[in-house]
Scaffold this active site. Structure first.
Site, PDB file in Angstrom:
ATOM      1  CD  GLU A 156     -12.430   0.757   3.195  1.00 53.29           C
ATOM      2  OE1 GLU A 156     -11.321   1.066   2.423  1.00 53.29           O
ATOM      3  OE2 GLU A 156     -12.582   0.708   4.183  1.00 53.29           O
ATOM      4  CG  ASP A 215      -2.072   0.337   1.094  1.00 49.00           C
ATOM      5  OD1 ASP A 215      -2.726   0.731   0.049  1.00 49.00           O
ATOM      6  OD2 ASP A 215      -3.057   0.156   1.995  1.00 49.00           O
TER       7      ASP A 215
HETATM    8  O1  KIV Z   1      -5.086  -0.821   4.025  1.00 48.39           O
HETATM    9  C1  KIV Z   1      -6.179  -1.735   3.992  1.00 48.39           C
HETATM   10  O2  KIV Z   1      -5.973  -2.690   4.881  1.00 48.39           O
HETATM   11  C2  KIV Z   1      -6.871  -1.636   2.806  1.00 48.39           C
HETATM   12  C3  KIV Z   1      -7.981  -2.555   2.680  1.00 48.39           C
HETATM   13  C4  KIV Z   1      -9.046  -2.237   3.586  1.00 48.39           C
HETATM   14  C5  KIV Z   1      -8.478  -2.523   1.381  1.00 48.39           C
HETATM   15  O3  KIV Z   1      -6.728  -0.525   2.022  1.00 48.39           O
HETATM   16 NA    NA Z   2      -5.353   0.943   2.786  1.00 49.26          NA
END
Ligand code: KIV
Ligand code: NA
Length: 264
Positions: free
Chosen positions: A182, A84
């Site tokens: 989401e 991420d």
């Molecule tokens: O950071 C995370 O876990 C996410 C998910 C909720 C999709 O972005």
């Molecule tokens: Na996230």
């Protein structure tokens, strides 16, 4: 077993096989998920909440993401691993490229994820152009929580719903390989899923998405405040591998999410 790739995921969408995704933040849990058949492991910036104890994902840094993503890729052999991009780490295409390079080169991620629609299209195009697989993220965007004023369902308003569909198509055209939805009403998530060739992964977005994702700590029943769209799969007395296996089975069979996990 060969590594799951973007090609595998597209094929699964075409064939109607549900894609199973879960978050993990360390080597031990990544190994369990990988062994139990989870196809995509997301090293989410949700680690700010479930690992670091913050109230939001906003304080998470690139160094945090590099550290945790590296641990996850050490032990996962089959799953595709997504790193991420945290808050403020992709405010320009150049910055996004530099930080994606860290997640892929220093940490071994196979894909990066970022939040946002139209404003991120140019960045997604640059990443795609340079060979970085991208997972986009629409609907509730937790990095914007302070701007939103709270965590709630997105896209009940008709104009917002239309924008979300347009954004999804624009992100796909720019080269995104996957899309997380989401906290989106079931019908809108279904419409977006049908309109796209790339797979959609829902969290609080109904069972018509091409796959599902949950935060690991929510589905293990150890989050202080698990959201409505989650389910505690550890139940009474299951082991962690059994809980993960039950989640994989429920997503594959289409029995999770149920109506009580959805927004209509
Ligand atoms: O950071 C995370 O876990 C996410 C998910 C909720 C999709 O972005
Ligand atoms: Na996230």
């Amino acid at each position: 077993e060969p590594r799951v790739t973007v090609t595998t995921l597209r094929k699964m969408k075409c064939e109607g096989e549900k894609i199973v995704m879960l978050t993990a933040y360390d080597a031990s849990f990544a190994k369990v998920l990988d062994t139990q058949g989870v196809e995509v492991i997301l090293v989410g910036d949700s680690l700010g909440m479930v690992i670091q104890g913050h109230e939001t994902t906003v304080p998470v840094t690139m160094d945090d993401m590099v550290y945790h993503t590296r641990a996850v890729t050490k032990t996962s052999q089959r799953a595709l691993v997504i790193g991420d991009l945290p808050f403020m780490s992709y405010t320009s295409p150049e910055l996004a490229l530099r930080n994606s390079a860290r997640l892929m080169q220093e940490s071994g991620a196979h894909m990066v994820k970022l939040e946002g629609g139209a404003p991120q299209v140019a960045t997604v195009r640059q990443l795609a152009h340079h060979g970085v697989p991208v997972c986009a993220h629409l609907g509730l965007q937790p990095q914007s929580v302070h701007k939103l004023g709270g965590y709630r369902v997105q896209g009940r308003d008709e104009a917002v719903a239309k924008q979300m569909l347009d954004d999804a198509i624009a992100l796909q055209e720019a080269g995104a390989d996957m899309l997380v939805l989401e906290c989106v009403p079931v019908a809108l998530a279904a419409q977006i899923t049908q309109a796209l060739e790339i797979p959609t992964i829902g969290i609080g977005a109904g069972r018509d998405c091409d796959g599902q994702v949950l935060v690991l700590h929510d589905m293990l029943g150890i989050s202080p405040r698990a959201p409505k769209f989650s389910q505690d799969f550890i139940g009474a007395g299951a082991t962690i591998p059994q809980a993960v296996a039950a989640y994989v089975q429920a997503v594959k069979a289409g029995t999770f999410p149920a109506d009580q996990h959805c927004f209509f």
